[in-house]
Design an enzyme around this catalytic site. Structure first.
Site, short mmCIF file in Angstrom:
data_model
loop_
_atom_site.label_atom_id
_atom_site.label_comp_id
_atom_site.label_asym_id
_atom_site.label_seq_id
_atom_site.Cartn_x
_atom_site.Cartn_y
_atom_site.Cartn_z
N GLY A 7 0.73 -1.25 -0.01
CA GLY A 7 0.11 0.04 -0.04
C GLY A 7 0.91 1.33 0.21
CE LYS A 179 -6.86 4.72 14.88
NZ LYS A 179 -6.04 4.45 13.70
CG ASN A 187 -13.69 9.15 11.76
OD1 ASN A 187 -13.44 9.88 12.57
ND2 ASN A 187 -12.92 8.20 11.33
O1 PAF Z 1 -10.07 9.29 11.35
C1 PAF Z 1 -9.75 10.11 12.04
O2 PAF Z 1 -10.00 11.44 11.37
C2 PAF Z 1 -8.99 10.46 13.37
O3 PAF Z 1 -8.77 9.01 13.76
C3 PAF Z 1 -9.62 11.09 14.41
C4 PAF Z 1 -9.10 10.69 15.76
C5 PAF Z 1 -11.26 10.75 14.50
C6 PAF Z 1 -9.39 12.51 14.26
O4 PAF Z 1 -9.77 13.00 13.19
#
Ligand code: PAF
Length: 299
Positions: A7, A179, A187
């Protein structure tokens, strides 16, 4: 070690540019032009305003023998890569995808390879086919998915730059779940509302929606320590207040998002365990529509 990185996105370029300081690195790209460009000029990495050039090999088509392969493609390209990897003799392979949907694919993958999972906590932005901006110095936490831990890889990956540490942990699943929780809270909403991360806590109506997503995700994942986790999500919104989330950037640029890796995984799990997830279902369906529309605006 002889390391192959699959990638040529932001994370692939970032890993290659650091690992080549101690290892022999080959980057596998999908497009031949990118491989040619990397071979010609190397990878340019900018961190804290300083730019460094790194020489690596680059090619298309995954061939050769490696001590370690690192798969950095997004989840929606993973199936193609697994198909190619199936043709190789047994290798040790580290997967660095966002979300958790890849765990289900790997569980069902009949393979002789030894599999490892990693969680990337760096911020990185691809600036061109050969240039990456290291926007947030973090670490990569990784561990063994199904097979025995590899003492030699562990030792070799310890020898990295202070800006790029790779930490072995048996707790990788917990790290991945936390995470995922942050990603599912921030998001989809930022992408649907077209707002930067900080807006989610500055506007009480948005914060309420984020809390609804949080409650559903925590119950699907069966996570304890809700209070600590909510504070963690809020602290990520604060720290990245000015950022456009990766999902918002994907929507704005008309690219496929990581919807399936993040929401898809949680919704499958919710269905399997009979947990209701009305908000996450709404986010998922709305994003699917938005992806098809390819909205290209951000004020
Ligand atoms: O995906 C993302 O943008 C990042 O992991 C996070 C922590 C949400 C910050 O923008």
């Amino acid at each position: 070690m002889n390391i192959g990185i699959i990638g040529g996105g932001a994370i692939g370029l970032l890993c290659a540019s650091y690992l080549t300081q101690h290892h022999d690195v080959t980057v596998f790209t999908r497009r031949n032009e990118q491989a040619e460009e990397i071979r010609a000029v190397g990878i340019e990495r900018t961190v804290k305003g300083e730019t460094r050039q790194a020489a690596v090999h680059a090619q298309t088509g995954i061939t050769g023998e490696f001590d370690l392969l690192i798969v950095t493609v997004k989840y929606h390209h993973l199936q193609d890569v697994l198909g190619e990897l199936s043709t190789l003799p047994p290798h040790r392979i580290l997967f660095l995808q966002n979300g958790m949907a890849h765990l289900l694919d790997l569980e069902n993958w009949k393979t002789g390879h030894s599999l490892y999972i990693g969680v990337v906590e760096h911020g990185a932005m691809k600036m061109s086919d050969h240039a990456v901006n290291h926007t947030g110095i973090g670490v990569i936490k990784w561990g063994a998915f199904q097979h025995e831990e590899a003492v030699d890889i562990k030792k070799a990956l310890n020898e990295t730059s202070s800006h790029f540490q790779m930490i072995y942990t048996n707790e990788w699943k917990k790290v991945l779940e936390e995470k995922l929780l942050v990603n599912v809270c921030i998001n989809p909403l930022t992408a649907l509302l077209h707002v930067r991360n900080g807006e989610l806590i500055a506007n009480p109506s948005y914060e309420y929606m984020m809390k609804c997503a949080f409650e559903e995700a925590v119950s699907i994942l069966g996570l304890p320590e809700k209070e600590r986790l909510w504070s963690y999500v809020v602290s990520v919104c604060e720290k990245t207040a000015e950022n456009q989330s990766s999902m918002l950037q994907d929507i704005v640029k008309g690219r496929q998002t990581e919807r399936k890796a993040i929401l898809g995984y949680l919704l499958k799990k919710a269905q399997a365990h009979g947990v209701a997830a009305p908000h996450l279902t709404f986010f998922d369906r709305s994003l699917e529509v938005l992806e098809k529309k390819q909205t290209k605006s951000f004020e």
